[in-house]
Scaffold this motif. Structure first.
Motif, short mmCIF file in Angstrom:
data_model
loop_
_atom_site.label_atom_id
_atom_site.label_comp_id
_atom_site.label_asym_id
_atom_site.label_seq_id
_atom_site.Cartn_x
_atom_site.Cartn_y
_atom_site.Cartn_z
N ALA A 172 40.82 39.08 42.19
CA ALA A 172 39.87 39.20 41.16
C ALA A 172 40.65 39.89 40.10
O ALA A 172 40.61 41.05 40.09
CB ALA A 172 38.67 39.80 41.63
N TYR A 174 41.28 41.19 36.27
CA TYR A 174 40.31 41.28 35.02
C TYR A 174 40.97 41.06 33.74
O TYR A 174 42.14 40.97 33.56
CB TYR A 174 40.19 42.77 34.94
CG TYR A 174 39.25 43.28 33.61
CD1 TYR A 174 37.89 42.71 33.63
CD2 TYR A 174 39.86 43.93 32.65
CE1 TYR A 174 37.06 42.97 32.73
CE2 TYR A 174 38.72 44.24 31.48
CZ TYR A 174 37.57 43.68 31.85
OH TYR A 174 36.75 44.06 30.67
N PHE A 181 36.02 38.85 35.20
CA PHE A 181 36.89 38.80 36.34
C PHE A 181 37.21 37.44 36.50
O PHE A 181 36.36 36.41 36.39
CB PHE A 181 36.33 39.43 37.47
CG PHE A 181 36.44 41.18 37.46
CD1 PHE A 181 37.61 41.78 37.73
CD2 PHE A 181 35.27 41.48 37.23
CE1 PHE A 181 37.70 42.84 37.65
CE2 PHE A 181 35.22 43.03 37.03
CZ PHE A 181 36.37 43.87 37.30
N LEU A 183 38.10 35.03 39.61
CA LEU A 183 38.25 34.80 41.05
C LEU A 183 39.17 33.81 41.46
O LEU A 183 38.99 32.85 40.77
CB LEU A 183 37.06 34.66 41.59
CG LEU A 183 36.02 36.11 41.63
CD1 LEU A 183 34.75 35.84 42.34
CD2 LEU A 183 36.51 37.03 42.36
N LEU A 211 41.35 43.70 43.81
CA LEU A 211 41.06 43.85 42.31
C LEU A 211 42.47 44.09 41.55
O LEU A 211 43.09 45.00 41.91
CB LEU A 211 40.15 44.93 42.16
CG LEU A 211 39.65 45.31 40.68
CD1 LEU A 211 38.37 46.08 40.83
CD2 LEU A 211 40.51 45.98 39.87
N PHE A 223 32.15 42.19 44.48
CA PHE A 223 31.66 41.53 43.57
C PHE A 223 30.39 40.71 44.06
O PHE A 223 30.56 40.13 44.81
CB PHE A 223 32.82 40.60 43.02
CG PHE A 223 33.99 41.37 42.58
CD1 PHE A 223 34.24 41.94 41.37
CD2 PHE A 223 35.05 41.57 43.60
CE1 PHE A 223 35.38 42.33 41.04
CE2 PHE A 223 36.23 42.18 43.21
CZ PHE A 223 36.42 42.75 41.90
#
Ligand SMILES: CC/C=C\C/C=C\C/C=C\C/C=C\C/C=C\C/C=C\CCC(=O)SCCNC(=O)CCNC(=O)[C@H](O)C(C)(C)COP(=O)(O)OP(=O)(O)OC[C@H]1O[C@@H](n2cnc3c(N)ncnc32)[C@H](O)[C@@H]1OP(=O)(O)O
Ligand SMILES: Cc1cc2nc3c(=O)[nH]c(=O)nc-3n(C[C@H](O)[C@H](O)[C@H](O)COP(=O)(O)OP(=O)(O)OC[C@H]3O[C@@H](n4cnc5c(N)ncnc54)[C@H](O)[C@@H]3O)c2cc1C
Length: 674
Positions: A172, A174, A181, A183, A211, A223
């Motif tokens: 994920a 950012y 995000f 994925l 993350l 998430f």
């Protein structure tokens, strides 16, 4: 001759057993339910949910195709969920229905011979929203989830990793430009695998992913991710989702797979109670303890102890009632064939199952109360009790699921050939419970988590530092002499603690030896893991025995004399059984002699005979309605042979006098024309 009981024709052997029972069955029901009020409330909930007949199927689930089975399970889940929202929530005293009513959970079993495709929605999706969201996030997601406007699951495990969460590969990443995000599933092994309901049912899920922000990996985080259109249910672009195929059990749970192709979700969909990513991508850790994102797993481990106690109560009800109506062999030529329940070996198989159901039920209530206390402390910012609780819930989950699966299989053995029929109810119970040993943390892996805690506690005891309550017995591990054997209940519990302490000491000694011989700490630990698992198991058995005994003494303080006696007999049976299962360990770590063990075996056998007349009363006290048992062998009326024949006649194979296979294959082969 048949007898009637509540307008029901009852098998005469069962009627005789009930007449023989010398204690007040309802009083024991109250003990198992946790009090008379709970029994009354449970009965109300069961009446509303089950008396309408909505739980019944026209055709047995076992005769349906996989697709029909699934659709039927969804149909009934929707009926049950609607009942939960309307009538049942109010009856159970909940503001809205949710995860906090074991009775509502247990009553659902009347609707499903396997499991509901909504199990993960209520068992993990909703609890994760409750435990991992900020208050703002919760106020958005929780009402929608509780009202079933959205249905979710918990997708953590991947094809390549289940146990080792830090090894998960889904990313994920950012993107501060869009405040989203991204994925992504970079490899085949990163595909999410197993989540219940994911295959076809859910439109949302909790996804656990690594993350990345500002180029740095911060480990796994949860998430909330929409995967299907809320209106059409079509998978959204960038999502690859499907069902994983037939399994040993859980075949109505549409366990699924899920892959992401650079799939974008809003920043706010990271569950931010324990850690946050700010708009500019700055990572902020909020939680005081690094493992709070594992909270939903801890919750489910606690719930599972209760879950398997219930399923073991079902299996023992089936097997004991069946053993009372089944007659076999003629040890005394002048007498009628005895009920198989009269064989001492049969009692040995079954009474431990009844006692274990009680032990686990009482431990589960105690564990739930401890969990509530830990959560309350954590709300105030104190996480000091979490390590002990993680160690405790890990071993109780491991041992309760493993013992229950083993004893359910033993109940099947006790039912001979008929126990192998799906209609006996036992195969479905076994398939369900044997999975609990694996999911939510494999048996060995969880016991090794407890062992880590035990070893640390042992070192603290060695340094004369204070110990937490569940391991306080380790303080006596350094007396230099073996624990004194004493066959009273308290004496046996002390011996179990001595075994746990002795086994932990052996592990520590061996690890130190191995390290002195040049092994690294990791390798010395690895080489000792067989013994570490055994030490954690011994610790858990001491905890269960101690808790069961204390709780029974407390709960029967005001019981009638015969209830006190029979409950005491069951707890004593539990202690004797496990002492006799561990004679080698007792000889190693206590002063027990060969004679003590021979005497204990005799005392155990005499106890079986004392419990025998009350056996049917004890399983009746579980008060499991026939709708929950789904069993030809275990129904209250004992019409076993009639039910077996009725079920056989329902088989689609019996619809036609001659199977098509005759003209297609058998006839041509027999006539030499194939
Ligand atoms: C209509 C419907 C009707 C009715 C339904 C109604 C209601 C439903 C209600 C209930 C349902 C009942 C039952 C079932 C519900 C759902 C279940 C179904 C399916 C199962 C789903 C799953 O399986 S989800 C996936 C689960 N996965 C796992 O459990 C993975 C196991 N692995 C781990 O937990 C970890 O990886 C690990 C513990 C093995 C290791 O973790 P990690 O590598 O991160 O840690 P380290 O080993 O490095 O340890 C570091 C220190 O942290 C400590 N630690 C680890 N975990 C925890 C924790 N959880 N809490 C606290 N501390 C933890 C560890 O001990 C180390 O401590 P040290 O001090 O020793 O360093
Ligand atoms: C019916 C069912 C439903 C499930 N539902 C879900 C779900 O809804 N969501 C979800 O995310 N997951 C779900 N799972 C996945 C489940 O949580 C994992 O299968 C479970 O945690 C075990 O992990 P694993 O499959 O990776 O086993 P592995 O870790 O591969 O275990 C295989 C063997 O290796 C051993 N082993 C592994 N690591 C170690 C170690 N460190 N030391 C010693 N031995 C080790 C184990 O003891 C075991 O014997 C489900 C699984 C099942 C069976």
């Amino acid at each position: 001759m048949t007898q009637t009981n509540n307008n029901m024709t009852v098998n005469p052997d069962l009627a005789m057993e009930r007449a023989k029972c010398n204690f007040n069955v309802l009083e024991v029901t109250h003990i198992f339910d946790g009090g008379e009020r709970n029994t009354l409330q449970r009965k109300k909930i069961e009446d509303v949910a089950l008396n309408s007949g909505a739980s019944k199927d026209a055709l047995g689930e076992e005769h349906m195709s996989p697709k029909e089975k699934y659709e039927n399970a969804v149909r009934k889940s929707c009926i049950y969920a609607t009942m939960m929202k309307n009538e049942l929530a109010e009856l159970s005293g909940l503001e809205s229905f949710g995860v906090s009513s074991p009775v509502i959970r247990r009553t659902a079993d009347a609707f499903f011979k396997e499991v509901s495709p909504f199990l993960l929605h209520l068992g993990m999706f909703v609890p994760t929203i409750m435990g991992q969201c900020t208050p703002e996030q919760q106020s958005y997601w929780l009402p929608r989830a509780l009202d079933m406007q959205i249905i979710g699951t918990y997708a953590q495990t991947e094809l390549g990793h289940g146990t080792f969460i830090r090894g998960l590969e889904t990313t994920a990443t950012y993107d501060p430009e869009t405040e989203e995000f991204v994925l992504h599933s970079p490899t085949l092994s990163s595909y999410k695998w197993w989540a219940g309901g994911l295959g076809k049912t859910v439109n949302y899920c909790i996804v656990v992913a690594q993350l990345y922000t500002k180029g740095e990996c911060h480990g796994t985080h949860p998430f909330i991710v929409q995967i299907r259109d809320e209106d059409t249910h079509v998978p959204l672009p960038g999502i690859k989702v499907g069902e994983i195929g037939p399994k040993m059990g859980f075949n109505t749970a549409d366990n699924g797979f899920l892959g992401f192709d650079h799939y974008r979700i809003p920043r706010e969909h990271m569950l931010m109670k324990n850690a946050q990513v700010l708009k500019d991508g700055t990572y902020v850790k909020v939680a005081r303890h690094g493992k709070l994102t594992y909270g939903t797993m801890v919750f489910v481990r606690v719930v599972l102890v209760n879950e398997v106690a219930f399923n073991l109560a079902k299996a023992s009800t089936i097997a004991v009632r069946y053993s009372a109506i089944r007659r076999q062999s003629k040890p005394k030529p002048d007498e009628v064939e005895p009920q198989i329940l009269d064989y001492v070996t049969q009692q040995h198989k079954l009474f431990i199952a009844i006692a274990t159901a009680h032990a686990l039920q009482l431990c589960s209530t105690w564990l739930w109360e401890s969990f509530s206390a830990v959560l309350a402390q954590m709300k105030g910012g104190n996480t000091d009790t979490l390590p002990e609780f993680h160690a405790l819930s890990s071993c109780l989950k491991a041992i309760s699921t493993s013992d229950s699966a083993h004893l359910i299989e033993q109940c099947r053995h006790a039912c001979g050939g008929h126990g192998y029929m799906i209609s006996s109810g036992i195969p479905n119970l076994y398939n369900f419970v044997s999975a609990t040993r694996t999911y939510e943390g494999d048996y060995t892996v969880l016991l090794l988590q407890t062992a880590r805690f035990l070893v640390k506690a042992y070192e603290q005891a060695e340094a004369k530092k204070p110990l937490t309550p569940t391991v306080s017995y380790l303080a006596h591990a350094f007396s230099g002499s073996r624990a004194t054997w004493d066959n009273s209940p308290d004496g046996i519990i002390r011996s179990f603690q001595a075994l746990a302490a002795g086994k932990t000491a052996v592990c520590v000694t061996n690890m130190r030896k191995r390290m002195r011989a040049g092994l690294s700490q990791v390798d010395a630990w690895e080489m000792s893991t067989i013994q570490l698992v055994a030490a954690a198991e011994a610790h858990c058995r001491a905890v269960i025995a101690d808790t069961y005994r204390k709780e029974i003494v407390r709960l029967t303080a005001n019981s009638s004399p015969n209830v006190k006696v029979v409950m005491d007999q069951l707890t004593t049976l539990y202690l004797y059984y496990w002492a006799l299962e561990r004679t080698g360990d007792l000889l190693m770590f206590t002063s027990v002699s060969q004679k003590d063990l021979v005497d204990l075996q005799i005392a155990y056998e005499e106890l079986l005979l004392k419990i025998r007349p009350n056996a049917v009363g004890l399983v009746d006290a579980f008060d499991l309605r026939d709708e929950l048992l789904h069993s030809t062998l275990g129904s209250y009326d004992g019409r076993v042979y009639e039910r077996l024949m009725e079920e056989a006649l329902k088989s689609p194979m019996n619809k036609e006098p001659v199977s098509d296979a005759y003209s297609k294959y058998l006839r041509p082969m027999m006539k030499g024309k194939l």
